[in-house]
Design a protein around this motif. Structure first.
Motif, PDB file in Angstrom:
ATOM      1  N   GLU A 195       0.850  -1.181   0.000  1.00  0.00           N
ATOM      2  CA  GLU A 195       0.000   0.000   0.000  1.00  0.00           C
ATOM      3  C   GLU A 195       0.892   1.238   0.000  1.00  0.00           C
ATOM      4  N   ALA A 196       0.375   2.302  -0.612  1.00  0.00           N
ATOM      5  CA  ALA A 196       1.152   3.530  -0.708  1.00  0.00           C
ATOM      6  C   ALA A 196       1.053   4.317   0.593  1.00  0.00           C
ATOM      7  N   VAL A 197       2.198   4.757   1.097  1.00  0.00           N
ATOM      8  CA  VAL A 197       2.259   5.625   2.268  1.00  0.00           C
ATOM      9  C   VAL A 197       2.294   7.085   1.825  1.00  0.00           C
ATOM     10  N   SER A 198       3.043   7.364   0.765  1.00  0.00           N
ATOM     11  CA  SER A 198       3.090   8.716   0.212  1.00  0.00           C
ATOM     12  C   SER A 198       3.479   8.637  -1.258  1.00  0.00           C
ATOM     13  N   THR A 199       3.082   9.652  -2.025  1.00  0.00           N
ATOM     14  CA  THR A 199       3.409   9.729  -3.450  1.00  0.00           C
ATOM     15  C   THR A 199       3.806  11.160  -3.789  1.00  0.00           C
ATOM     16  N   GLU A 200       4.772  11.296  -4.686  1.00  0.00           N
ATOM     17  CA  GLU A 200       5.192  12.606  -5.148  1.00  0.00           C
ATOM     18  C   GLU A 200       5.893  12.437  -6.489  1.00  0.00           C
ATOM     19  N   THR A 201       6.255  13.544  -7.113  1.00  0.00           N
ATOM     20  CA  THR A 201       7.021  13.497  -8.357  1.00  0.00           C
ATOM     21  C   THR A 201       8.256  14.358  -8.224  1.00  0.00           C
ATOM     22  N   THR A 202       9.223  14.096  -9.100  1.00  0.00           N
ATOM     23  CA  THR A 202      10.448  14.881  -9.126  1.00  0.00           C
ATOM     24  C   THR A 202      10.735  15.296 -10.569  1.00  0.00           C
ATOM     25  N   PRO A 203      11.211  16.519 -10.808  1.00  0.00           N
ATOM     26  CA  PRO A 203      11.414  17.010 -12.174  1.00  0.00           C
ATOM     27  C   PRO A 203      12.695  16.465 -12.802  1.00  0.00           C
ATOM     28  N   ILE A 204      12.555  15.853 -13.996  1.00  0.00           N
ATOM     29  CA  ILE A 204      13.689  15.279 -14.717  1.00  0.00           C
ATOM     30  C   ILE A 204      13.647  15.784 -16.165  1.00  0.00           C
ATOM     31  N   PRO A 205      14.775  16.270 -16.725  1.00  0.00           N
ATOM     32  CA  PRO A 205      14.777  16.728 -18.113  1.00  0.00           C
ATOM     33  C   PRO A 205      14.644  15.567 -19.098  1.00  0.00           C
ATOM     34  N   TYR A 206      13.864  15.785 -20.154  1.00  0.00           N
ATOM     35  CA  TYR A 206      13.645  14.764 -21.179  1.00  0.00           C
ATOM     36  C   TYR A 206      14.099  15.349 -22.518  1.00  0.00           C
ATOM     37  N   PHE A 207      13.415  15.042 -23.593  1.00  0.00           N
ATOM     38  CA  PHE A 207      13.851  15.529 -24.899  1.00  0.00           C
ATOM     39  C   PHE A 207      13.968  17.054 -24.895  1.00  0.00           C
ATOM     40  N   ALA A 208      15.094  17.538 -25.453  1.00  0.00           N
ATOM     41  CA  ALA A 208      15.367  18.978 -25.558  1.00  0.00           C
ATOM     42  C   ALA A 208      15.318  19.686 -24.204  1.00  0.00           C
ATOM     43  N   GLY A 209      15.496  18.917 -23.123  1.00  0.00           N
ATOM     44  CA  GLY A 209      15.499  19.503 -21.786  1.00  0.00           C
ATOM     45  C   GLY A 209      14.123  19.767 -21.210  1.00  0.00           C
ATOM     46  N   GLU A 210      13.070  19.349 -21.923  1.00  0.00           N
ATOM     47  CA  GLU A 210      11.708  19.525 -21.392  1.00  0.00           C
ATOM     48  C   GLU A 210      11.582  18.763 -20.070  1.00  0.00           C
ATOM     49  N   ILE A 211      11.055  19.423 -19.066  1.00  0.00           N
ATOM     50  CA  ILE A 211      10.932  18.807 -17.744  1.00  0.00           C
ATOM     51  C   ILE A 211       9.720  17.889 -17.695  1.00  0.00           C
TER      52      ILE A 211
END
Length: 360
Positions: A195-211
């Motif tokens: 079961e999930a206790v917490s969820t979040e996201t983190t910014p990562i650069p992708y094509f052409a640096g798009e986050i």
């Protein structure tokens, strides 16, 4: 002889008895010197001892045996005197902190690039393969065949997400939504096991640096209570030109994330299609306490795992013990995706957690 008066005859014995009693009392009390303690108490007036209060100016040892001078005399205590009750120093006994034992847990974790639905549509570079929904059904069977409990998914597009959503025993984050860029990199887990206790996201650069926002989930293993972090990534390939700059930036952010999560003192897993082999491995293991499920060195001296080495990775933090690893390239996998499906078994060690005492 002259006879004594009757009153004298009657009172004489009583007077004799009184004289004898007075003499005896004088002999027993009046001639005896007071003891040292009795004299001190007499100077200060009557004293009544109280629990936990030392009656002397200097602290007493923990166990005190009264000196002979403090004992009552053989003939009884002096009338009007209250003998002190000697006490040792007051000691507060604190209960030992209670500890919760979290049992060892074994988990099976996977990294699975699904090959997005758009790649097998008409005009796609893998159009010879079945549609995204059809391949997603095979993907679920592949996960079942390996008894996977947690999986990092890359290229999860909306038609494939709709198939996953019909499997009620699975939860997914971020999962479905109007933003397919957010759905593409998701983490899924079996509800019966985690079961999930917490969820979040983190910014990562992708094509052409798009986050792109990529998921970080804190899961709990229901059977044991073990908690651990899972982060899932898709670093950019050279499909639209040289993306090495953005892969290097993504790696630096993932190194920072690994070291930040390590401060939580819980196991950590990274899954993902990193689109890199030795470079990513050496960068991550040389700057964090992470290690690869398929072997290789840890620390500054870099010795990558043996080849063939896919661009799909599973890493675990130092306390994780990997006990099995496979890069599945079976026929059903080849019909489903253009990547191997990597699967690892990992053991999370028994852990002792100090319980917080509730305030009084």
């Amino acid at each position: 002889m002259r006879k004594l008066p009757d009153s004298v005859v009657i009172l004489a014995p009583a007077a004799l008895i009184t004289v004898v009693v007075v003499l005896l009392g004088f002999l027993m009390v009046g001639g005896e010197e007071p003891t040292e303690n009795a004299a001190t108490i007499g100077d200060k007036g009557p004293v009544t001892s109280q629990p936990g209060v030392d009656l002397t100016d200097e602290p007493l040892p923990e166990t005190v045996s009264p000196s002979p001078a403090a004992q009552p005399s053989a003939k009884g205590e002096e009338p009007g005197r209250t003998m002190p009750k000697l006490t040792g120093p007051q000691i507060t006994l604190r209960p030992k902190p209670k500890v919760k034992v979290v049992e060892e847990a074994t988990i099976t974790i996977s990294s699975f690039n699904l090959l997005g639905h758009s790649h097998t549509e008409k005009g796609g570079h893998k159009a010879r393969l079945a549609s995204g929904p059809a391949r997603m059904a095979d993907a679920m069977r592949i996960l079942d065949s390996h008894q996977v409990g947690v999986v990092g998914l890359q290229e999860l597009q909306t038609p494939q997400m709709q198939v996953l959503a019909r499997h009620s025993n699975w939860s997914v984050y971020p999962g479905g939504g109007v933003d397919q860029r957010l759905t593409a990199n998701s983490i899924a887990w079996r509800n019966s096991e985690y079961e999930a206790v917490s969820t979040e996201t983190t910014p990562i650069p992708y094509f052409a640096g798009e986050i792109r926002q990529m998921p970080v989930v804190l899961l709990e293993h229901k059977a044991t209570g073990q908690q651990f972090y899972v982060a899932n990534f898709h670093n950019p390939a050279n499909a639209h030109g040289d993306a090495s700059r953005w892969r290097a930036e993504a790696l630096q952010r993932q190194i920072t994330l690994a070291n930040t999560l390590a401060e939580k003192e819980l196991p950590i897993f990274f899954t993902g299609d990193m689109n890199d082999r030795e470079g990513y491995f050496c960068g991550l293991t040389g700057n964090t306490a992470m290690k690869a499920a398929n072997g290789g060195s840890t620390g500054a001296s870099c010795q990558p795992p043996p080849k063939p080495m896919p661009v799909d990775w599973i890493f675990g933090s130092d306390e994780v013990s990997f006990t099995g690893y496979v890069a599945d390239r079976s026929p059903v996998v080849v019909r489903t995706t253009d990547h191997p499906v990597v699967v690892a078994q990992a053991v999370l060690p028994e852990r002792r957690e100090k319980l917080k005492r509730s305030p009084r």
